[in-house]
Design an enzyme around this catalytic site. Structure first.
Site: not given
Ligand code: NAP
Length: 316
Positions: A136, A139-140
């Site tokens: 992701c 997200c990261d």
């Protein structure tokens, strides 16, 4: 287990397909519940920019689209329950949905359970997940400011997310197993023009190596048959999706990859059970097609309930 409540329609999964089905079913006057085990919005909530959903010429985030759909479904009194569906049984024409919180008897079920990322299945993947390996970018990605990252895959997800990662990383390698990408042309062209992106084609990741955190990838070039090392701080894996279709295992028809086959009313092989969105066999997986499937499934379920109304037990 006691029966909790009865509904006309239970929708399993709260992504765009499920939310769209809920909007149509609840607006049609049916008592409607969505069961979602994790996060309303499904896979779309981790998409930073959606630029091809009609009606929004300014990009919207996947999260914002999902939030708007949820509010719209709730406006028509669809109920949302954060419960995991464990099994779906039949009781005459009715279906019995067993969740983490009990049993529900419903007339019709719409499966909108979506899909999850496929793993690369190479040594080091499990060890370094959360230590440099991610599925992701939204997200990261911000963790890799000024760092070097690689993305594996040649589809829309891989190329779009690689472009997104250039906002943070100083270098983004795209590693793809063939010489041609699968992603749509417009996205490919954007990636080719991006100076931070370098393509490593005809190559596969053989192993992910490091100490506490990822340090390098072992690559195998299928054309030259050479093995090389690529130092990276992060690896983002986008090698396709696997349908979350196990709830109906062996009871409906699947394609060879496990996606549920439906007819054009989104009906499965089980009377009164419909499927919509990424879990189904289809040519185009987008928010717009998931929403369309959800609408069709809800419309068809409503019709099926009406046609069979004399055959359901009277509700208490
Ligand atoms: P995908 O289209 O199935 O692409 C998967 C990619 O991973 C392919 O390039 C494939 O290579 C490669 N691959 C598969 N297994 C591999 C392995 N073991 N090792 C190395 N590479 C491997 O999957 P996706 O990109 O996740 O997209 C899923 C669906 O969502 C698609 O229908 C896509 O169009 C849709 N989507 C749409 C958008 C958008 O429109 N904005 C954004 C994201 C996703 P090959 O090419 O050689 O098969």
């Amino acid at each position: 287990m006691d029966l909790n409540t009865e509904y006309d329609i239970a929708i399993v999964g709260g992504g765009p397909a499920g939310l769209s089905a809920a909007i149509y079913a609840a607006r049609g006057g049916l008592k409607t519940v969505i069961f979602e085990k994790a996060l309303i919005g499904g896979q779309i909530v981790v998409t930073a920019d959606v630029e091809n959903y009609p009606g929004f010429e300014e990009n919207m985030s996947g999260f914002d689209i999902a939030e708007k759909m949820q509010k719209q479904a709730e406006k028509f009194n669809a109920e949302i329950k954060l419960e995991e569906v464990k099994a779906i049984g039949t009781e005459g024409l009715c279906k019995v949905v067993e969740t983490s919180n009990g049993l529900y008897r419903v007339k019709s079920v719409i499966l909108a359970t979506g899909a999850h990322p496929r793993k690369l299945a190479v040594p080091g993947e499990e060890k370094f997940t959360g230590r440099g390996v991610s599925y992701c970018a939204t997200c990261d990605g911000a963790l890799y400011r000024n760092k070097i990252v690689a993305v594996v895959g040649g589809g829309d997800s891989a190329i779009e997310e690689a472009i997104f990662l250039t906002k943070f990383a100083r270098k983004v390698y795209i590693i793809h197993r063939r010489s041609k990408l699968r992603a749509v042309k417009i996205v490919q062209e954007r990636a080719f023009k991006n100076e931070k992106i370098e393509f490593i084609l005809d190559s596969v990741v053989q192993a992910i190596e490091g100490g506490d955190f990822i340090e390098k990838l072992m690559l195998y070039n299928k054309k030259t048959e050479k093995i090389s090392e690529l130092p990276v701080h992060g690896l983002f894996i986008y090698v396709g999706i696997i349908p979350n279709s196990e709830l109906l295992e062996s009871r409906v028809e699947f394609d060879e990859q496990g996606f549920i086959e439906t007819d054009n009313t989104m009906h499965t092989d089980i009377p009164g059970v419909y499927a919509a969105g990424d879990v189904t066999h289809k040519v185009l997986r987008q928010v717009v097609t998931a929403s369309s499937d959800g609408a069709t499934a809800a419309f068809s379920a409503e019709k099926w309930i009406e046609e069979n109304k004399e055959n359901f037990p009277k509700q208490a």
